[in-house]
Write an enzyme that holds these catalytic residues in place. Structure first.
Site, PDB file in Angstrom:
ATOM      1  N   ASN A  88       0.547  -1.429   0.487  1.00 61.17           N
ATOM      2  CA  ASN A  88      -0.153   0.309   0.004  1.00 61.17           C
ATOM      3  C   ASN A  88       1.203   1.304  -0.238  1.00 61.17           C
ATOM      4  O   ASN A  88       1.400   1.433   1.321  1.00 61.17           O
ATOM      5  CB  ASN A  88      -0.554  -0.205   1.605  1.00 61.17           C
ATOM      6  CG  ASN A  88      -1.443   1.245   1.301  1.00 61.17           C
ATOM      7  OD1 ASN A  88      -1.588   1.831   0.501  1.00 61.17           O
ATOM      8  ND2 ASN A  88      -2.146   1.176   2.225  1.00 61.17           N
ATOM      9  N   LYS A 131       0.156   3.942  -0.356  1.00 58.59           N
ATOM     10  CA  LYS A 131      -0.699   4.862  -0.399  1.00 58.59           C
ATOM     11  C   LYS A 131      -0.096   6.608  -0.484  1.00 58.59           C
ATOM     12  O   LYS A 131      -0.540   6.140  -1.851  1.00 58.59           O
ATOM     13  CB  LYS A 131       0.389   6.394   1.473  1.00 58.59           C
ATOM     14  CG  LYS A 131       0.251   4.537   2.368  1.00 58.59           C
ATOM     15  CD  LYS A 131       0.346   4.609   4.361  1.00 58.59           C
ATOM     16  CE  LYS A 131       0.260   3.120   4.557  1.00 58.59           C
ATOM     17  NZ  LYS A 131       0.776   3.882   6.645  1.00 58.59           N
ATOM     18  N   HIS A 134      -9.635   0.966   4.557  1.00 63.42           N
ATOM     19  CA  HIS A 134      -7.717   1.289   5.458  1.00 63.42           C
ATOM     20  C   HIS A 134      -8.654   2.075   6.445  1.00 63.42           C
ATOM     21  O   HIS A 134      -9.212   3.562   6.408  1.00 63.42           O
ATOM     22  CB  HIS A 134      -6.723   1.292   4.347  1.00 63.42           C
ATOM     23  CG  HIS A 134      -5.903   1.758   5.164  1.00 63.42           C
ATOM     24  ND1 HIS A 134      -6.050   2.963   5.596  1.00 63.42           N
ATOM     25  CD2 HIS A 134      -5.029   1.168   4.589  1.00 63.42           C
ATOM     26  CE1 HIS A 134      -4.200   2.838   5.968  1.00 63.42           C
ATOM     27  NE2 HIS A 134      -3.878   1.666   6.105  1.00 63.42           N
ATOM     28  N   GLU A 156      -7.056   4.456   7.566  1.00 68.95           N
ATOM     29  CA  GLU A 156      -7.083   6.154   7.158  1.00 68.95           C
ATOM     30  C   GLU A 156      -7.853   6.857   6.679  1.00 68.95           C
ATOM     31  O   GLU A 156      -8.154   8.548   5.928  1.00 68.95           O
ATOM     32  CB  GLU A 156      -5.684   6.412   6.577  1.00 68.95           C
ATOM     33  CG  GLU A 156      -4.242   6.021   7.703  1.00 68.95           C
ATOM     34  CD  GLU A 156      -3.078   5.935   6.670  1.00 68.95           C
ATOM     35  OE1 GLU A 156      -3.021   5.564   5.233  1.00 68.95           O
ATOM     36  OE2 GLU A 156      -1.821   5.229   7.474  1.00 68.95           O
ATOM     37  N   GLU A 187      -6.119  -5.340  10.300  1.00 66.72           N
ATOM     38  CA  GLU A 187      -4.574  -3.921  10.564  1.00 66.72           C
ATOM     39  C   GLU A 187      -5.682  -2.854  11.937  1.00 66.72           C
ATOM     40  O   GLU A 187      -5.946  -2.428  11.844  1.00 66.72           O
ATOM     41  CB  GLU A 187      -4.911  -3.049   9.375  1.00 66.72           C
ATOM     42  CG  GLU A 187      -4.576  -3.514   8.331  1.00 66.72           C
ATOM     43  CD  GLU A 187      -3.852  -2.928   7.264  1.00 66.72           C
ATOM     44  OE1 GLU A 187      -2.432  -2.740   7.069  1.00 66.72           O
ATOM     45  OE2 GLU A 187      -4.167  -1.903   6.888  1.00 66.72           O
ATOM     46  N   SER A 211       2.542  -2.581   9.931  1.00 67.98           N
ATOM     47  CA  SER A 211       4.720  -2.033  10.556  1.00 67.98           C
ATOM     48  C   SER A 211       5.749  -3.209   9.890  1.00 67.98           C
ATOM     49  O   SER A 211       5.800  -3.746  11.183  1.00 67.98           O
ATOM     50  CB  SER A 211       4.661  -2.045  12.085  1.00 67.98           C
ATOM     51  OG  SER A 211       4.410  -0.502  12.528  1.00 67.98           O
TER      52      SER A 211
HETATM   53  C1  PEP Z   1      -0.733  -0.228   6.339  1.00 68.64           C
HETATM   54  O1  PEP Z   1      -0.918   1.663   5.253  1.00 68.64           O
HETATM   55  O2  PEP Z   1      -1.789  -0.608   5.443  1.00 68.64           O
HETATM   56  C2  PEP Z   1       0.310  -0.016   6.692  1.00 68.64           C
HETATM   57  C3  PEP Z   1       0.430  -1.938   7.147  1.00 68.64           C
HETATM   58  O3  PEP Z   1       1.006   0.637   6.877  1.00 68.64           O
HETATM   59  P1  PEP Z   1       2.902   0.231   7.617  1.00 68.64           P
HETATM   60  O4  PEP Z   1       3.304  -1.921   7.374  1.00 68.64           O
HETATM   61  O5  PEP Z   1       3.421   1.288   7.698  1.00 68.64           O
HETATM   62  O6  PEP Z   1       2.608   0.379   9.403  1.00 68.64           O
END
Ligand code: PEP
Length: 253
Positions: A9, A11, A95, A97, A167, A212
């Site tokens: 992703n 972003k 998501h 966000e 997530e 992460s």
């Molecule tokens: C994400 O944006 O879905 C995500 C898991 O970000 P990160 O891996 O940076 O935590």
């Protein structure tokens, strides 16, 4: 046996030159990956670039969002048929966000999920609790509600053509991943909740962990029985790191 999936992703990151380098690297390095599919969900303006760079490679591509409407007078919106036009295989919906920053609610996420399916894309449905919700012991309640909103609208069978990404919001972009045990606990909960309605769908649906994930922690997370791969944010922007995660997800039979 369920296959593995590692989805990047990006972003709101990237530019034409850096993307080209990353996409070319991924296309070349993914040759020979076994038992795992890799995909990158890129910003809308870069879909054509991803399509050109990745067609004929082992890496597919997709979008990070979709309009809740079809074609028409919806200024600024990108609809599901347009994503299909650009060969997208996947589209992320829900998501955290989008839920937090853009105030998307469960009903909106469910509408977007259905439109992706209708256009022939595979939705990656994100669910997950905030830190406050985890500390209040309502993780299952929240994740269950997010899931039920989608199955209530699209039907349980729709999950046979979808991917779920668990997530935990507190793990996204924070460097603090869920432990493999914490991830497994919620993945098993999600699968049980689906199994209550349809065991076959539950056994087949891929449930990704996101939050992460890095090359250094991916193998432990993917070793859990109900973790079928990952949704990767920050680390998907670094070619070698993303490929290390894809390799950690390989399942050689
Ligand atoms: C994400 O944006 O879905 C995500 C898991 O970000 P990160 O891996 O940076 O935590």
């Amino acid at each position: 046996m369920r296959g593995r999936l590692v989805a990047g992703n990006w972003k709101s990151n990237g530019d034409l030159a850096a993307n080209q380098q990353l996409l070319t690297y991924l296309g070349a390095e993914s040759v020979g990956l076994a038992g795992v599919e890799c995909t990158v969900c890129v910003p809308f303006p870069y879909l054509s670039q991803a399509q050109q760079a990745l067609k004929g490679t082992r890496v597919s591509w997709g979008a990070q969002d979709v309009s809740q409407f079809g074609a028409g007078a919806y200024t600024g919106a990108v609809n599901a048929a347009m994503l299909a036009n650009f060969g997208c295989r996947y589209g992320i919906v829900g998501h955290s966000e989008r839920r937090a920053v853009f105030e998307e609610n469960d009903a909106l996420v469910a509408a977007k999920f259905s439109l992706l399916l209708e256009a022939g894309l595979t939705p990656i449905l994100c669910v997950g609790e905030t830190l406050q919700e985890r500390e209040a012991n309502v993780t299952e309640k929240v994740v269950g509600r997010q899931l039920d909103a989608v199955t209530g609208k699209a039907g349980i069978d729709a999950l046979a053509k979808a991917v779920i990404a668990y997530e935990p919001v507190w793990a996204i972009g924070t460097g603090r991943n869920a432990t493999p045990e914490q991830a497994q606990e919620i993945h098993a909960f999600i699968r049980r909740r689906i199994a209550d309605k349809n065991e076959k769908v539950a056994a087949g649906v891929q449930i990704l962990y996101g939050g992460s994930v890095k090359g250094s922690n991916a193998a432990q997370l993917f070793a859990q029985p109900d973790v079928d791969g990952g949704l990767i944010g920050g680390a998907s922007l670094i070619g070698a790191e993303f490929m290390a995660i894809c390799r950690a997800a390989e399942r050689r039979l």
